[in-house]
Enzyme design. Structure first.
Site, short mmCIF file in Angstrom:
data_model
loop_
_atom_site.label_atom_id
_atom_site.label_comp_id
_atom_site.label_asym_id
_atom_site.label_seq_id
_atom_site.Cartn_x
_atom_site.Cartn_y
_atom_site.Cartn_z
CG LEU A 9 -1.92 -1.10 1.37
CD1 LEU A 9 -2.55 -1.12 2.75
CD2 LEU A 9 -3.00 -0.93 0.30
N GLY A 10 2.02 1.16 0.57
CA GLY A 10 2.89 2.34 0.61
C GLY A 10 4.21 2.03 1.26
CB ALA A 15 7.81 0.42 8.11
CE LYS A 34 4.93 2.58 9.59
NZ LYS A 34 4.48 3.90 10.06
CG ASP A 127 5.75 13.73 10.01
OD1 ASP A 127 5.82 14.83 9.42
OD2 ASP A 127 6.23 12.68 9.52
#
Ligand SMILES: Nc1ncnc2c1ncn2[C@@H]1O[C@H](COP(=O)(O)OP(=O)(O)OP(=O)(O)O)[C@@H](O)[C@H]1O
Length: 429
Positions: A9-10, A15, A34, A127
């Protein structure tokens, strides 16, 4: 629980996030996982401790964790609810780079609700940005990626390793100066994220390089430009978030009562199609650095130097003539490798100096046989010179700070056959 890893997914700096399905016996469910190699999972484990203690419709949900063996690697896995609508940054670019003001208010309300909850738990996210907000069909916006988050009051042991972090473009002035990172820094970042939703761009669009951005945020009197087409109510909301003095910024609970959010309860639920990722990522993002150029946009560099010699140092170190080619894996940036006997590059010695803006980094130099390591911290200048790095093969130099955030490293010189060749450096991770 038995589960199967699905599509990616990303990727983040620390990670990889994949889709996962649990076997029917464990109750067939889809979730997100993750993962990082166990030996490099210190920050992911820290994130697990944080998100396992949270519960809010506007914070990504925790589902558990485990350790697996995959392709001869021991992986640490953090399970989360799968949020299917992509990131807020994707949603914005999917809408041609500009979200409708009602949708901005709708998502902003959820982000502020999520932050109000986090702050009530004593947690600063550190963040907030479009790429760290996930869009869910049912709940709207959800805050994700707690890799930089910190407890404000609790002095837990592991927090000692979490230096000031985040994404330069979204950093509040007090964070850019390395002074403090408390609740108000998340409020500043909401303001920046609203600008991102409204313009599809970064809050400081005229400045491309992160070091100059950090200066501008830290030492100028400037604020990000408020998009002129926004309503007066939206601009007033931005004004309450984007105050240079952290004490003057509204709190999340005050913001929830602002008319811009109170008026956004209309239940907008259409999730725009996602398009490509473009939101500036952490300081690791290659594109961010590829656009490095010496900017003259600092209003008064002389004043800055007088006030802060460190600032002068960073400025000098940040001047690059060309961007080096480098690769990285999860936690390392390998600046130059010499893995082949045929390679012309023979490093007879290595010299460099590196400057940290925030956080700390371990620099490791390998000559194939042994690794030489040195650690340095915020505002420290590291001079490294070693004439024993002379192997013809297997030379590499890596920079590591766990999450690779907010580091400026410069003036990296490899000495080849006694002739100094300037490799224009890094300014990042
Ligand atoms: N729960 C989730 N559901 C769906 N997609 C997710 C989920 N969590 C993360 N992703 C996707 O994976 C990407 C990376 O996740 P995340 O930001 O948590 O990783 P990271 O390593 O901490 O990244 P960064 O370098 O930005 O800190 C996100 O941008 C998003 O596209």
């Amino acid at each position: 629980m038995r589960w199967t890893r699905g599509q990616t997914l990303g990727h983040g700096s620390s990670a990889t996030v994949s889709l996962a399905t649990a076997s029917p016996l464990s109750g067939a469910t889809v979730f997100a996982v993750k993962s990082a190699e166990l030996s490099k999972s210190e920050f992911l484990q820290r994130e697990q401790k944080i998100i396992s203690s949270l519960s809010s419709p506007h914070v990504v949900g925790y589902k558990g964790c485990d350790i697996t063996m995959e392709n001869n690697m021991t992986m640490y896995n953090l399970f989360m609810e799968y949020v299917s609508g992509g990131t807020l940054a994707d949603a914005t670019s999917g809408c041609g780079g500009r979200l409708d003001e009602s949708l901005i208010g709708y998502y902003a309300q959820h982000i502020v609700q999520g932050l109000d909850y986090l702050h009530s738990q004593g947690l600063v996210h550190c963040d907030i940005k479009g790429r760290n907000i996930l869009i869910s069909e049912d709940d709207g916006a959800k805050i994700a990626d707690f890799g930089c988050a910190k407890w404000v009051e609790r002095r837990v042991e592991e927090d000692k390793v979490v230096a000031i972090g985040g994404t330069p473009m979204y950093m509040a002035p007090e964070v850019a100066r390395g002074e403090e990172q408390g609740f108000p820094c998340d409020i500043w970042a909401i303001g920046c994220t609203i600008i991102e939703m409204a313009t599809g761009g970064a809050p400081w669009p005229k400045v491309a390089d992160p070091v100059t951005v950090l200066y501008q945020i830290a030492y100028s009197d400037e604020l990000p430009e408020f998009p002129s087409f926004l309503s007066e109510q939206a601009k007033d909301f931005l004004d309450k978030c984007l105050r240079r003095c952290p004490k003057e910024r509204w709190t999340a609970s005050q913001l929830l009562k602002h008319p811009f959010l109170e008026g956004s309860n209309s239940g907008v639920k259409s999730i725009p199609d996602s398009a490509s990722n473009f939101s500036p990522t952490s300081i690791l993002d290659q594109g961010f650095w590829n656009s490095l150029e010496e900017s003259e946009s600092l209003s008064s560099p002389v004043d800055t130097q007088r006030k802060n010699p460190a600032a002068d140092r960073i400025r000098r170190l940040s001047s690059l003539s060309e961007v080096p080619s480098w690769t990285w894996d999860e936690n390392w940036i390998t600046i130059r490798e010499n893995n082949s006997e045929d390679n012309n590059v023979i490093m007879n010695a290595v010299e460099f100096e590196a400057y940290m803006i925030c956080g700390s980094a371990t620099v490791s130099i390998s000559n194939g046989a042994e690794e030489l390591e040195s650690t340095f911290g915020t505002e420290e200048l590291l001079n490294f010179s070693d004439s024993n790095v002379n192997s013809r093969s297997g030379n590499s130099i890596g920079f590591f700070n766990g999450r690779k955030r907010c580091v400026a490293l410069s003036n990296l010189n490899f000495v080849r056959d006694k002739e100094k060749s300037f490799l224009p450096s890094i300014s990042s991770f």
